[in-house]
Design an enzyme around this catalytic site. Structure first.
Site, PDB file in Angstrom:
ATOM      1  N   ILE A   1      26.902  23.040 -11.996  1.00 18.59           N
ATOM      2  CA  ILE A   1      26.106  22.371 -10.970  1.00 18.59           C
ATOM      3  C   ILE A   1      26.805  21.093 -10.522  1.00 18.59           C
ATOM      4  CG2 ILE A   1      23.896  21.219 -10.516  1.00 18.59           C
ATOM      5  CD1 ILE A   1      22.559  23.243 -12.325  1.00 18.59           C
TER       6      ILE A   1
ATOM      7  N   THR B   1      -4.431  -4.968   1.364  1.00 17.05           N
ATOM      8  CA  THR B   1      -3.719  -3.687   1.425  1.00 17.05           C
ATOM      9  C   THR B   1      -4.501  -2.666   2.241  1.00 17.05           C
ATOM     10  OG1 THR B   1      -4.635  -2.852  -0.665  1.00 17.05           O
ATOM     11  CG2 THR B   1      -2.596  -4.144  -0.788  1.00 17.05           C
ATOM     12  N   ASP B   2      -5.815  -2.783   2.291  1.00 17.16           N
ATOM     13  CA  ASP B   2      -6.595  -1.876   3.141  1.00 17.16           C
ATOM     14  C   ASP B   2      -6.244  -2.098   4.608  1.00 17.16           C
ATOM     15  OD1 ASP B   2      -8.864   0.141   3.291  1.00 17.16           O
ATOM     16  OD2 ASP B   2      -9.643  -1.437   4.612  1.00 17.16           O
TER      17      ASP B   2
ATOM     18  N   ASN C   1      18.833  21.208 -13.312  1.00 15.75           N
ATOM     19  CA  ASN C   1      19.095  22.609 -13.647  1.00 15.75           C
ATOM     20  C   ASN C   1      17.769  23.255 -14.043  1.00 15.75           C
ATOM     21  OD1 ASN C   1      19.921  25.082 -14.542  1.00 15.75           O
ATOM     22  ND2 ASN C   1      21.369  24.326 -16.059  1.00 15.75           N
TER      23      ASN C   1
ATOM     24  N   LYS D   1       0.850  -1.188   0.000  1.00 16.70           N
ATOM     25  CA  LYS D   1       0.000   0.000   0.000  1.00 16.70           C
ATOM     26  C   LYS D   1       0.890   1.244   0.000  1.00 16.70           C
ATOM     27  CE  LYS D   1      -4.519   1.020   0.461  1.00 16.70           C
ATOM     28  NZ  LYS D   1      -5.558   0.416  -0.400  1.00 16.70           N
TER      29      LYS D   1
END
Length: 283
Positions: A224, A65-66, A251, A15
């Site tokens: 960078i 999954t709940d 960037n 989940k």
């Protein structure tokens, strides 16, 4: 696709995007811990018990999954700490204790930051945009992986950033730039020299955040790439618990609308194509 430190998995499920906010509404917390602890959690589990669900639709032994979502949210009530690393360990260990059919579990969490409007008070507002992250994998033999990170830095420097001397050919349209207003995004993640070093009550992630800010404002850069290299090397030099650091920057320097010398300029958000730059350093 999800990756597991313990290796390839034939099957996994879980989940994601589970949010939980723990509020100490009386304002009483240990040390300098905030009364607001918010996290967005993903839980993934694996094990041979769950293979029949894929092959025959047999859900015997399957944890819905709940139920995972309810477990995360309700068990957060019983977690008193301030940091994501220990939070992930707490949830993972509890889940393995409750469900013996699970071979292993990976918990990922991202901070949902809120900051107090005053040093003392009951009013808060969303903070960020950067947020702490953590990922931990546990199986029946113990801890497999623990990583920490900070995602979502948005960094602006008004000057002191150059980009010049790069390859010039028929595809080049970008001019050499000696002093640009640099706007970059940054995500970083790190591992530890040993697992227990990760559980610092948030001190190491906070130190990394301060270090990123200090390095970004502290020197003039030629790229960078140089910025993220300086951040990574200083992390390894100054934080002995860090074993490896991975940095990825974007960037996002704004497009110029009009400038009056180097003193004043009007800019707009850059067009969608952006440069991305990665670096991985080990101790």
């Amino acid at each position: 696709m999800e990756q597991f430190a313990s290796g390839w998995k034939r099957n996994y499920y879980g989940k994601g995007d589970v949010t939980a906010y723990r509020l100490n509404r009386d304002g009483v917390t240990p040390g300098d811990q905030s009364p607001v602890f918010g996290a967005n959690v993903k839980m993934l589990v694996y094990g041979d018990t769950f293979w029949p669900t894929y092959t025959t639709g047999d859900n015997t032994g399957l944890v819905a999954t709940d139920s995972m979502k309810n477990f995360i949210q309700r068990e957060t009530l019983h977690y008193a700490g301030p940091d994501l690393e220990d939070y992930c360990r707490f949830l993972g260990a509890q889940f393995l204790d409750i469900y013996p059919q699970v071979d292993g579990v990976q918990i990922s969490a991202a901070e949902i930051p809120y900051a107090a409007l005053q040093s003392q008070g009951a009013a808060f507002a969303p903070a960020g945009p950067e947020c702490f992250t953590s990922r931990l994998e546990l199986n029946r033999t113990g801890m497999v992986e623990i990583t920490s990170g900070i995602r979502g830095f948005r960094l602006l420097r008004l000057g002191g950033s150059a980009f010049q001397g790069f390859v010039r050919d028929q595809y080049t349209t970008l001019p050499d730039i000696k002093n640009r207003p640099l706007h970059m995004w940054l995500d970083l993640e790190w591992t530890y020299t040993n697992a227990e070093a990760a559980f610092s009550a948030g001190k190491i992630p906070s130190a990394v955040r301060r270090l990123v800010h200090r390095v970004f404002q502290g020197f003039e850069s030629g790229s960078i790439q140089e910025v993220i290299y300086q951040i990574g090397t200083k992390m390894l030099a100054e934080i002995p618990a860090v074993a490896e650091v991975q940095l990825e920057a974007q960037n996002r320097t704004w497009d110029t609308v009009a400038e009056r010398g180097e003193e004043l300029g009007i800019y707009t958000d850059a067009r969608p194509p952006y440069g991305c730059l990665g670096l991985r350093l080990r101790r």
